[in-house]
Design a protein around this motif. Sequence first.
Motif, mmCIF file in Angstrom:
data_model
loop_
_atom_site.group_PDB
_atom_site.id
_atom_site.type_symbol
_atom_site.label_atom_id
_atom_site.label_comp_id
_atom_site.label_asym_id
_atom_site.label_seq_id
_atom_site.Cartn_x
_atom_site.Cartn_y
_atom_site.Cartn_z
ATOM 1 N N GLY A 196 0.839 -1.158 -0.035
ATOM 2 C CA GLY A 196 -0.028 -0.014 0.063
ATOM 3 C C GLY A 196 0.954 1.282 0.002
ATOM 4 O O GLY A 196 2.102 1.165 -0.450
ATOM 5 N N TYR A 197 0.457 2.385 0.465
ATOM 6 C CA TYR A 197 1.213 3.578 0.601
ATOM 7 C C TYR A 197 1.688 3.758 1.929
ATOM 8 O O TYR A 197 1.143 3.751 2.994
ATOM 9 N N ALA A 198 3.028 4.065 2.264
ATOM 10 C CA ALA A 198 3.601 4.143 3.360
ATOM 11 C C ALA A 198 3.307 5.328 4.193
ATOM 12 O O ALA A 198 3.142 6.071 3.660
ATOM 13 N N GLU A 199 3.238 4.972 5.435
ATOM 14 C CA GLU A 199 3.168 6.063 6.411
ATOM 15 C C GLU A 199 4.279 6.524 6.841
ATOM 16 O O GLU A 199 5.274 6.127 7.723
ATOM 17 N N ASN A 200 4.974 7.469 5.849
ATOM 18 C CA ASN A 200 6.309 7.807 6.110
ATOM 19 C C ASN A 200 6.764 8.459 7.430
ATOM 20 O O ASN A 200 8.106 8.381 7.563
ATOM 21 N N ASN A 201 5.995 9.178 8.016
ATOM 22 C CA ASN A 201 6.287 9.599 9.302
ATOM 23 C C ASN A 201 6.288 8.792 10.552
ATOM 24 O O ASN A 201 6.606 9.155 11.495
ATOM 25 N N HIS A 202 5.724 7.436 10.277
ATOM 26 C CA HIS A 202 6.014 6.359 11.406
ATOM 27 C C HIS A 202 7.363 6.006 11.740
ATOM 28 O O HIS A 202 8.231 5.996 10.899
ATOM 29 N N PRO A 203 7.555 5.984 13.143
ATOM 30 C CA PRO A 203 8.928 5.513 13.331
ATOM 31 C C PRO A 203 9.465 4.340 12.714
ATOM 32 O O PRO A 203 10.530 4.044 12.707
ATOM 33 N N ALA A 204 8.555 3.257 12.485
ATOM 34 C CA ALA A 204 8.924 2.034 12.141
ATOM 35 C C ALA A 204 9.405 2.092 10.470
ATOM 36 O O ALA A 204 10.449 0.963 10.290
ATOM 37 N N ASN A 205 9.223 3.408 9.944
ATOM 38 C CA ASN A 205 9.691 3.404 8.863
ATOM 39 C C ASN A 205 10.935 4.177 8.395
ATOM 40 O O ASN A 205 11.160 4.808 7.426
ATOM 41 N N SER A 206 11.706 4.555 9.715
ATOM 42 C CA SER A 206 12.451 5.606 9.914
ATOM 43 C C SER A 206 14.038 5.037 9.636
ATOM 44 O O SER A 206 14.901 5.899 9.619
ATOM 45 N N PHE A 207 14.199 3.855 9.633
ATOM 46 C CA PHE A 207 15.455 3.160 9.662
ATOM 47 C C PHE A 207 15.507 2.581 8.151
ATOM 48 O O PHE A 207 14.736 1.985 7.545
ATOM 49 N N ARG A 208 16.952 2.227 7.963
ATOM 50 C CA ARG A 208 17.221 1.400 6.562
ATOM 51 C C ARG A 208 18.469 0.484 6.735
ATOM 52 O O ARG A 208 19.128 0.723 7.625
ATOM 53 N N THR A 209 18.272 -0.830 6.183
ATOM 54 C CA THR A 209 19.398 -1.877 6.464
ATOM 55 C C THR A 209 20.373 -1.461 5.521
ATOM 56 O O THR A 209 20.168 -0.944 4.489
ATOM 57 N N ASP A 210 21.767 -1.715 5.854
ATOM 58 C CA ASP A 210 22.692 -1.856 4.779
ATOM 59 C C ASP A 210 23.070 -3.050 3.939
ATOM 60 O O ASP A 210 22.254 -3.913 4.386
ATOM 61 N N ARG A 211 24.048 -3.181 2.986
ATOM 62 C CA ARG A 211 24.373 -3.998 2.568
ATOM 63 C C ARG A 211 25.781 -4.755 2.490
ATOM 64 O O ARG A 211 26.548 -3.810 2.477
ATOM 65 N N ALA A 212 26.229 -5.873 2.465
ATOM 66 C CA ALA A 212 27.611 -6.409 2.522
ATOM 67 C C ALA A 212 28.174 -5.917 1.264
ATOM 68 O O ALA A 212 27.852 -5.852 0.107
ATOM 69 N N ASP A 213 29.663 -5.581 1.712
ATOM 70 C CA ASP A 213 30.565 -5.075 0.472
ATOM 71 C C ASP A 213 30.745 -6.285 -0.625
ATOM 72 O O ASP A 213 30.675 -7.638 -0.143
ATOM 73 N N LEU A 214 31.153 -6.195 -1.521
ATOM 74 C CA LEU A 214 31.248 -7.236 -2.585
ATOM 75 C C LEU A 214 32.304 -8.266 -2.109
ATOM 76 O O LEU A 214 32.241 -9.406 -2.534
ATOM 77 N N ASP A 215 33.272 -7.821 -1.581
ATOM 78 C CA ASP A 215 34.369 -8.834 -0.984
ATOM 79 C C ASP A 215 33.832 -9.936 -0.058
ATOM 80 O O ASP A 215 34.335 -10.888 0.342
ATOM 81 N N GLU A 216 32.846 -9.484 0.450
ATOM 82 C CA GLU A 216 31.937 -10.555 1.569
ATOM 83 C C GLU A 216 31.280 -11.544 0.658
ATOM 84 O O GLU A 216 30.814 -12.710 1.350
ATOM 85 N N ILE A 217 30.702 -11.292 -0.474
ATOM 86 C CA ILE A 217 29.689 -12.107 -1.134
ATOM 87 C C ILE A 217 30.331 -12.641 -2.331
ATOM 88 O O ILE A 217 29.362 -13.564 -3.038
ATOM 89 N N VAL A 218 31.359 -12.371 -3.003
ATOM 90 C CA VAL A 218 31.875 -12.593 -4.211
ATOM 91 C C VAL A 218 33.466 -13.356 -4.147
ATOM 92 O O VAL A 218 34.366 -12.849 -3.461
ATOM 93 N N ASP A 219 33.572 -14.391 -4.772
ATOM 94 C CA ASP A 219 34.810 -15.162 -4.865
ATOM 95 C C ASP A 219 34.971 -15.016 -6.525
ATOM 96 O O ASP A 219 34.410 -15.566 -7.314
ATOM 97 N N TRP A 220 36.135 -14.275 -6.705
ATOM 98 C CA TRP A 220 36.411 -14.063 -8.232
ATOM 99 C C TRP A 220 37.525 -15.352 -8.627
ATOM 100 O O TRP A 220 38.223 -15.444 -7.987
ATOM 101 N N VAL A 221 37.132 -15.889 -9.744
ATOM 102 C CA VAL A 221 37.926 -16.822 -10.273
ATOM 103 C C VAL A 221 38.182 -16.452 -11.928
ATOM 104 O O VAL A 221 37.428 -16.525 -12.640
ATOM 105 N N GLY A 222 39.615 -16.336 -11.987
ATOM 106 C CA GLY A 222 39.988 -15.697 -13.509
ATOM 107 C C GLY A 222 39.915 -14.329 -13.681
ATOM 108 O O GLY A 222 39.575 -13.634 -12.897
#
Length: 222
Positions: A196-222
Motif C-alpha cells: 500500500g502507501y507508506a506512512e512515511n512519518n511512522h517511526p517503524a519506517n525511519s531506518f534502513r538496512t545496509d548491504r555487504a561489500d562485494l568482497d564479502e559475497i563474491v569469490d572471483w575466479v579468473g
Amino acid sequence: MTLADLNQLLTARHSCRAFLPDVVPKEQIEQILTSAARAPSWCNAQPWHVVITSGEETNLFRTAMQAEATTGTPTPDLPFPTSYTGVYQDRRRACGWALYEAVGVERGDRAGSARQMMENFSLFGAPHCAILTSPAELGAYGAMDCGGFVTAFSLAAQALGIATIPQAALASYSPFLRRYFDIPEDRMVLCAISFGYAENNHPANSFRTDRADLDEIVDWVG
C-alpha cells in the motif's frame, strides 16, 4: 532504463512496517502483477500464483490472521531456517535492533518485542495483502523462482510509489491460510507481501538496512 535507474529503485525499496489505509487502484495492482510475472523461472514454469486482498476483505483477513497467530500453532509448508550463525546472525540482529530502536523497544523488553512481532499479523496496517504459492511438486526450485517474483513485485510497486513488505511470518500459519483462501493442497504457501502507501512519518519506517561489500559475497575466479 539505465543501471542508475534500476539502482535508484533498489535503493529506494525498503520493507515498509506502517501503511496508510488508502487502497491502491486495481489498475496499478494489475500493472505490478504484470511486471512481476516477467521474472525468470526454470524452464519458464512460472510457478507463482497469488491471492490478492483489498478493501474490507483485507480487514476481515487481518482480524482472522491476528486471532490465528494468537491461538494457533505455527506449521509452515516450507521449513524455516534451522538456525542463523556467524555473519547471518549478525545481520539479522542488526536489522532487528534497528527496528526496535526506531519504535522505542529497549533491550530486554520482551513484551515490547512481542507486540512489534504481532504487527506482522496485522499486516502493518496495509490495505492489501498478496499470498504467494507454488506447486508442491516443484519443491525448492519453485520456491526459488517465486523469490524472483517477490523481488520483481517489490520493485514494480516501488516504481509506482507503492510500498511493500515481503513476510515469511504469515506463511508460518500455512494450514490456516489454505483454509481461509481455499488454496489447493498441492500448492505450498511461501510468503505474503503486504502493500500500500507508506506512512512515511511512522517511526517503524525511519531506518534502513545496509548491504555487504562485494568482497564479502563474491569469490572471483579468473
